[in-house]
Scaffold this active site. Structure first.
Site: not given
Length: 401
Positions: A125, A295, A300, A120, A118, A293
């Site tokens: 380089d 996450k 603080d 991404k 899952h 979608h």
């Protein structure tokens, strides 16, 4: 906010940039690939064969043809719809393209739902990395319609990129099939900015709770204010207890979840938790403009996290995930500004008076349903049929095993 010394290393000297939705993410990703001189490493859960996926393919082909080494891993569940010709063209140009756990469908149903790759991640380089929750598809662009997704990613330059590069390179050569990843020694790269950052993965070996543990440590250390914006929110008892305890000691705890979900079961599961959280003083907002979608989280105005991990059983117990954790006031202020605008403009607040009245059957059944939903993915994931495998795509589709 007082956090003790973490076992995992924080890397100082990074420059970070928050990217919101495909409109900000795709240009930066494509620009990085277009500027690549030596190497592009890419992992993604979903790659669609639409105008975004085709543009990504074109940039990868152009880079490969000028001699850049390109390796990529696509999840076999998330990217199941890619044509053989799409993948074969990349392979023919020299792109090493791997499919994580590809499986045939049964009556049109995808069976490889557990232990998904899952993450991404994009590393170019060894100098620039993009990490977040955004896949490569038009559904991350607002002009694709009301079902377009709201999401976030982070662009990073500096010493942390070496950690991300080391992980992705190792994962592409077999480390993800059983071995647990550990941070390498500090790479000694030149500083690019002032942000401290840490890269954590969740795997099914020694890092099975790394991301959740980092979240919970930050929640317990929160002193003033905590915002969690997460698409699929259904954490375990300990996580819930930490949120309630933070609210009860005077921390303003805000939760942003989907109000117009792409998967209705996600909202139904989250709503099971509302009475417990609202009763403890947690503010809950449902984002209603389009599917949420993201996450991300903020504590603080000092600590942030952005990545691929939801706070549900799949992400916390089964999927392969990656998050970046950052201590940088500039990034925290930027994320707060964007989340505040989201709450103000596109969310409805869940009020205590709107929650369903407590009934005996609900009181008795809620714990049973909660634990069944929490445990089902883990039980199902133990089946031998879900043992992942990785397949290298051949230039000639007919030659694949």
């Amino acid at each position: 906010m007082r956090l003790g010394r973490a076992r995992e290393p924080w890397r100082p000297g990074n420059r970070v940039r928050l990217l919101e939705n495909g409109e900000e993410f795709f240009p930066r990703a494509f620009e990085a690939i277009a500027a690549a001189r030596r190497e592009v490493l890419l992992e993604t859960f979903i790659l669609f064969e639409d105008r975004v996926g085709l543009e990504l393919r074109d940039h990868l082909l152009a880079a490969a043809r000028r001699g850049v080494v390109i390796e990529m891993t696509l999840d076999g569940y998330g990217s199941y719809g890619l044509s053989g010709s799409f993948l074969a063209e990349l392979a023919a140009a020299g792109v090493k393209c791997r499919l994580f756990d590809p499986r045939r469908t049964l009556f049109g149903m995808r069976l490889n739902v557990f232990h998904r790759m899952h993450r991404k991640l994009l590393v170019v380089d060894g100098e620039r990395a993009l990490v977040g929750g955004i896949n490569y598809g038009c559904d991350h662009l607002a002009d694709s319609g009301p079902e377009s997704k709201q999401d976030y990613a982070l662009e990073i330059e500096g010493p942390l990129v070496a950690d991300i590069h080391d992980f992705v390179a190792g994962a592409m050569h077999g480390r993800d099939r059983g071995d647990s990843w550990r941070h390498p020694p500090a790479a000694g790269r030149a500083a690019a900015g002032d942000a401290e950052a840490m890269f954590l993965v969740r795997d099914n070996a020694g890092n099975s709770t790394a991301i959740e543990d980092a979240y919970r440590a930050a929640i317990r250390a929160a002193e003033r204010d905590l915002i969690i914006a997460n698409a699929y929110f259904f954490p375990g008892y300990g996580f819930m207890r930490d949120l309630r305890d933070a609210a009860r000691r005077g921390v303003r705890v805000s939760l942003i979840v989907q109000g117009e979900p792409d998967m209705p079961i996600a909202l139904s599961a989250a709503r099971m938790l509302y009475p417990d959280l609202v009763g403890a003083g947690v503010e809950i907002y449902e984002y209603c403009r389009r599917p949420f979608h993201g996450k991300v989280a903020l504590v603080d105005d000092e600590w942030t996290t952005i990545g691929s991990s939801n706070l549900d059983p799949l992400s916390l117990s089964l999927n392969l995930e990656a998050n970046v954790f950052v201590r940088d006031r500039g990034l925290a202020r930027d994320l707060r500004r964007r989340l505040d605008a989201l709450r103000r403009q596109d969310c409805r607040r869940v009020e205590a008076r709107s929650l369903p009245r407590s009934r005996l059957w609900r009181t008795l059944m809620a714990p049973v349903l909660y634990h069944a939903q929490r445990r089902f993915p883990t039980w199902a994931g133990l089946l031998p049929a879900h043992t992942p495998r990785v397949v290298l795509v051949a230039a000639d589709p007919a030659s694949e095993a």
